[in-house]
Design a protein around this motif. Structure first.
Motif, PDB file in Angstrom:
ATOM      1  N   VAL A  22     -24.940 -20.909  14.741  1.00 39.35           N
ATOM      2  CA  VAL A  22     -24.830 -20.761  13.288  1.00 39.35           C
ATOM      3  C   VAL A  22     -26.080 -21.372  12.646  1.00 39.35           C
ATOM      4  CG1 VAL A  22     -23.457 -21.260  11.224  1.00 39.35           C
ATOM      5  CG2 VAL A  22     -22.313 -20.943  13.436  1.00 39.35           C
ATOM      6  N   ALA A  23     -27.019 -20.513  12.211  1.00 44.36           N
ATOM      7  CA  ALA A  23     -28.223 -21.007  11.546  1.00 44.36           C
ATOM      8  C   ALA A  23     -27.905 -21.391  10.108  1.00 44.36           C
ATOM      9  CB  ALA A  23     -29.325 -19.952  11.601  1.00 44.36           C
ATOM     10  N   LEU A  24     -27.014 -20.623   9.460  1.00 39.88           N
ATOM     11  CA  LEU A  24     -26.582 -20.932   8.089  1.00 39.88           C
ATOM     12  C   LEU A  24     -25.144 -20.457   7.918  1.00 39.88           C
ATOM     13  CD1 LEU A  24     -27.562 -21.982   5.295  1.00 39.88           C
ATOM     14  CD2 LEU A  24     -28.085 -19.604   4.726  1.00 39.88           C
ATOM     15  N   GLY A  25     -24.262 -21.381   7.562  1.00 36.93           N
ATOM     16  CA  GLY A  25     -22.837 -21.049   7.441  1.00 36.93           C
ATOM     17  C   GLY A  25     -22.439 -20.768   6.006  1.00 36.93           C
ATOM     18  N   ILE A  26     -21.262 -21.237   5.605  1.00 37.30           N
ATOM     19  CA  ILE A  26     -20.717 -20.995   4.269  1.00 37.30           C
ATOM     20  C   ILE A  26     -21.616 -21.581   3.191  1.00 37.30           C
ATOM     21  CG2 ILE A  26     -18.825 -21.722   2.728  1.00 37.30           C
ATOM     22  CD1 ILE A  26     -16.943 -21.425   5.110  1.00 37.30           C
ATOM     23  N   GLY A  27     -21.793 -20.878   2.072  1.00 39.01           N
ATOM     24  CA  GLY A  27     -22.448 -21.452   0.908  1.00 39.01           C
ATOM     25  C   GLY A  27     -23.547 -20.602   0.315  1.00 39.01           C
ATOM     26  N   GLY A  79     -13.310  -8.947  26.927  1.00 41.97           N
ATOM     27  CA  GLY A  79     -13.983  -9.890  27.815  1.00 41.97           C
ATOM     28  C   GLY A  79     -15.076 -10.673  27.110  1.00 41.97           C
ATOM     29  N   ALA A  80     -15.020 -10.734  25.779  1.00 41.74           N
ATOM     30  CA  ALA A  80     -16.081 -11.381  24.995  1.00 41.74           C
ATOM     31  C   ALA A  80     -15.792 -12.864  24.757  1.00 41.74           C
ATOM     32  CB  ALA A  80     -16.252 -10.670  23.659  1.00 41.74           C
ATOM     33  N   GLU A  81     -16.874 -13.616  24.562  1.00 38.96           N
ATOM     34  CA  GLU A  81     -16.751 -15.041  24.227  1.00 38.96           C
ATOM     35  C   GLU A  81     -16.715 -15.186  22.709  1.00 38.96           C
ATOM     36  OE1 GLU A  81     -19.375 -19.173  24.404  1.00 38.96           O
ATOM     37  OE2 GLU A  81     -20.319 -17.274  24.909  1.00 38.96           O
ATOM     38  N   PRO A  82     -15.660 -15.764  22.129  1.00 38.92           N
ATOM     39  CA  PRO A  82     -15.589 -15.904  20.676  1.00 38.92           C
ATOM     40  C   PRO A  82     -16.673 -16.842  20.150  1.00 38.92           C
ATOM     41  CG  PRO A  82     -13.444 -16.325  21.704  1.00 38.92           C
ATOM     42  CD  PRO A  82     -14.463 -16.286  22.806  1.00 38.92           C
ATOM     43  N   LEU A  83     -17.308 -16.472  19.026  1.00 35.26           N
ATOM     44  CA  LEU A  83     -18.337 -17.323  18.419  1.00 35.26           C
ATOM     45  C   LEU A  83     -18.037 -17.640  16.956  1.00 35.26           C
ATOM     46  CD1 LEU A  83     -21.595 -15.668  19.826  1.00 35.26           C
ATOM     47  CD2 LEU A  83     -20.635 -17.886  20.472  1.00 35.26           C
ATOM     48  N   TRP A  84     -17.828 -16.608  16.135  1.00 32.09           N
ATOM     49  CA  TRP A  84     -17.737 -16.804  14.690  1.00 32.09           C
ATOM     50  C   TRP A  84     -16.634 -15.934  14.102  1.00 32.09           C
ATOM     51  CZ3 TRP A  84     -22.744 -14.149  15.856  1.00 32.09           C
ATOM     52  CH2 TRP A  84     -23.661 -15.021  16.454  1.00 32.09           C
ATOM     53  N   PHE A  85     -16.201 -16.288  12.888  1.00 31.54           N
ATOM     54  CA  PHE A  85     -15.316 -15.379  12.162  1.00 31.54           C
ATOM     55  C   PHE A  85     -15.526 -15.504  10.666  1.00 31.54           C
ATOM     56  CE2 PHE A  85     -11.581 -17.977  10.631  1.00 31.54           C
ATOM     57  CZ  PHE A  85     -11.894 -19.193  11.224  1.00 31.54           C
ATOM     58  N   VAL A 118     -17.747 -18.707   9.166  1.00 29.05           N
ATOM     59  CA  VAL A 118     -19.111 -18.652   8.629  1.00 29.05           C
ATOM     60  C   VAL A 118     -19.197 -17.976   7.261  1.00 29.05           C
ATOM     61  CG1 VAL A 118     -20.209 -18.741  10.899  1.00 29.05           C
ATOM     62  CG2 VAL A 118     -19.621 -16.509   9.892  1.00 29.05           C
ATOM     63  N   GLY A 119     -18.067 -17.535   6.719  1.00 28.08           N
ATOM     64  CA  GLY A 119     -18.115 -16.929   5.398  1.00 28.08           C
ATOM     65  C   GLY A 119     -16.844 -16.181   5.102  1.00 28.08           C
ATOM     66  N   GLY A 120     -16.823 -15.529   3.943  1.00 24.43           N
ATOM     67  CA  GLY A 120     -15.627 -14.784   3.574  1.00 24.43           C
ATOM     68  C   GLY A 120     -15.648 -14.400   2.119  1.00 24.43           C
ATOM     69  N   ASP A 121     -14.494 -14.081   1.614  1.00 16.54           N
ATOM     70  CA  ASP A 121     -14.357 -13.726   0.208  1.00 16.54           C
ATOM     71  C   ASP A 121     -12.956 -14.135  -0.207  1.00 16.54           C
ATOM     72  OD1 ASP A 121     -15.362 -12.785  -2.157  1.00 16.54           O
ATOM     73  OD2 ASP A 121     -14.799 -10.703  -1.767  1.00 16.54           O
ATOM     74  N   THR A 122     -12.826 -14.569  -1.466  1.00 17.31           N
ATOM     75  CA  THR A 122     -11.524 -15.006  -1.946  1.00 17.31           C
ATOM     76  C   THR A 122     -11.202 -14.253  -3.224  1.00 17.31           C
ATOM     77  OG1 THR A 122     -12.042 -17.178  -1.042  1.00 17.31           O
ATOM     78  CG2 THR A 122     -10.162 -17.055  -2.516  1.00 17.31           C
ATOM     79  N   THR A 123     -10.062 -13.606  -3.244  1.00 17.11           N
ATOM     80  CA  THR A 123      -9.698 -12.792  -4.404  1.00 17.11           C
ATOM     81  C   THR A 123      -8.240 -13.036  -4.779  1.00 17.11           C
ATOM     82  OG1 THR A 123      -9.173 -10.993  -2.868  1.00 17.11           O
ATOM     83  CG2 THR A 123     -11.326 -10.901  -3.919  1.00 17.11           C
ATOM     84  N   SER A 128      -2.633 -11.423   1.239  1.00 16.04           N
ATOM     85  CA  SER A 128      -3.070 -10.737   2.454  1.00 16.04           C
ATOM     86  C   SER A 128      -4.346 -11.390   2.953  1.00 16.04           C
ATOM     87  CB  SER A 128      -3.296  -9.242   2.221  1.00 16.04           C
ATOM     88  OG  SER A 128      -4.555  -9.020   1.637  1.00 16.04           O
ATOM     89  N   MET A 129      -4.672 -11.139   4.193  1.00 19.04           N
ATOM     90  CA  MET A 129      -5.913 -11.704   4.727  1.00 19.04           C
ATOM     91  C   MET A 129      -6.523 -10.740   5.725  1.00 19.04           C
ATOM     92  SD  MET A 129      -3.686 -14.528   6.583  1.00 19.04           S
ATOM     93  CE  MET A 129      -2.807 -14.536   5.033  1.00 19.04           C
ATOM     94  N   THR A 130      -7.838 -10.669   5.674  1.00 18.68           N
ATOM     95  CA  THR A 130      -8.589  -9.879   6.640  1.00 18.68           C
ATOM     96  C   THR A 130      -9.538 -10.816   7.362  1.00 18.68           C
ATOM     97  OG1 THR A 130      -8.469  -7.894   5.280  1.00 18.68           O
ATOM     98  CG2 THR A 130     -10.216  -7.968   6.927  1.00 18.68           C
ATOM     99  N   LEU A 131      -9.421 -10.853   8.670  1.00 20.77           N
ATOM    100  CA  LEU A 131     -10.340 -11.672   9.453  1.00 20.77           C
ATOM    101  C   LEU A 131     -11.222 -10.751  10.280  1.00 20.77           C
ATOM    102  CD1 LEU A 131      -7.774 -13.616   8.996  1.00 20.77           C
ATOM    103  CD2 LEU A 131      -8.796 -14.940  10.834  1.00 20.77           C
ATOM    104  N   GLN A 132     -12.496 -11.125  10.348  1.00 18.94           N
ATOM    105  CA  GLN A 132     -13.393 -10.429  11.263  1.00 18.94           C
ATOM    106  C   GLN A 132     -13.893 -11.460  12.266  1.00 18.94           C
ATOM    107  OE1 GLN A 132     -17.133  -8.658   9.833  1.00 18.94           O
ATOM    108  NE2 GLN A 132     -16.533  -6.841  10.969  1.00 18.94           N
TER     109      GLN A 132
END
Ligand code: ADP
Ligand code: MG
Length: 328
Positions: A22-27, A79-85, A118-123, A128-132
């Protein structure tokens, strides 16, 4: 977003939980992320709508746990290694107590699997919630649905039917004692994404899928995409102790085949690789149960102790029940 919501995010969602690169996270306007050299990014998204995918009045910690766990299950199936969401969160109101509890559940899972928010949106709107989720996998190493071949053995990583049993309890269609209740609620709200197993299966398994809609529907996706059929032996399907004790064998099977929400992996292994897999199972590194084999046919055929049987219905189809086809 309003100032109040911005403060909520700063207070509850800007937390450390692992996830390399993570070079730059939330903000800022975007997050900046370093994909590990020589790896592909695996990306998957799931939306959970209140009172459709979970009860709106459920404990926010558990809603969050389930939302992230279900998303991580898709990375496991590749078979992937989790990193970010990232998190798209729609709330009827900015209730700090709810958000605090939600974030506690979310980060408990994020830390367990070392994934960074690492980020998102709030409305504002109906809950409901959507995760990527984003993960890393070596090019050519992913466990694709289209990689099954006739003669492959089919395995599942654990008991099926618990998710549907839990839903029956939540809907008050099934009464249970305290210990079965606790077990089933844990299985429903805290499914265990098979991330470690998925990574061990890279280079070993052919096709893989996580079971979210029931074994018949999900194994059916492997069959369609691999242009093969499958024979499964119902007496080999693993059911949990509580389900086996609570209901008839037929009901347990029906939940296992068509219920969904189990988040175990279903995967195929070529005859040449079966011995390697079995030794991983024997040494306790992988939990998996053989349930059948890939055939030259079409669709999923069910057998019970040598006799062909036709299940009563198909896996839950989100939009088009009429198109359900077991191929049986
Ligand atoms: P923008 O107006 O550019 O969309 P926002 O004000 O929505 O930015 O978000 C500000 C920052 O907070 C961004 O870094 C965004 O990714 C992050 N953010 C917003 N909502 C969430 C959330 N629910 N979870 C995590 N991060 C969030
Ligand atoms: Mg925004």
């Amino acid at each position: 977003m309003s100032l109040g919501e911005f403060e909520l995010i700063e207070t509850y969602f800007r937390q450390e939980s692992g996830g390399a690169g993570v070079a730059l996270g939330i903000g800022d306007d975007c997050a900046l992320l370093n994909v590990p050299a020589g790896q592909q990014l695996a990306v998957s998204m799931d939306t959970l709508v209140g009172d459709v995918h979970f009860p709106k009045n459920a404990d926010p910690e558990l809603i969050a746990e389930r939302a992230l766990r279900v998303n991580l299950s898709d990375l496991a199936a590749m078979g992937a290694e989790p990193l970010w969401f990232t998190l798209g969160l729609t709330l009827p109101k900015a209730d700090p107590q709810w958000v605090k509890a939600f974030s506690q559940g979310l980060f408990r899972v994020a830390r367990e699997y070392s994934v960074a928010l690492v980020g998102g949106d709030t409305t504002r709107g109906n809950l409901s919630m959507t995760l990527q989720v984003h993960g890393a996998v070596k090019p050519g190493a992913s466990l694709l649905r289209g990689n099954a071949s006739p003669g492959d053995q089919i395995y599942v990583t654990g008991a099926l039917g618990d998710g549907a049993a839990a839903l029956a309890v939540i809907k008050q269609e099934l009464g249970v004692g305290a210990s079965a209740f606790n077990y089933l609620m844990d299985r429903y709200y805290r499914p265990q994404p098979q991330v470690e197993t998925g990574r061990l299966l890279v280079g070993l398994a052919g096709a893989a899928i996580d079971i979210s809609d029931g074994l018949i529907a999900d194994l059916g996706h492997i069959c369609e995409q691999s242009v093969v059929g499958a024979s499964i032996h119902l007496e080999k399907i693993p059911l949990s102790e509580p389900v086996a004790q609570l209901v008839s064998f037929e009901q347990g099977l029906d939940w296992a085949l068509s219920g969904g929400d189990d988040y175990q992996l279903c995967f195929t292994v070529s005859p040449e690789q079966v011995e390697r897999l079995e030794s991983l199972i024997d040494s306790g590194k992988i939990e998996a149960y053989p349930i059948g084999e890939i055939t030259r046919g079409k669709g999923v055929a069910c057998w019970y102790k040598g006799d062909r049987v036709v299940p009563s219905n198909n896996g839950f189809q989100h939009f088009n029940p009429a198109e359900a086809d077991t191929g049986a």
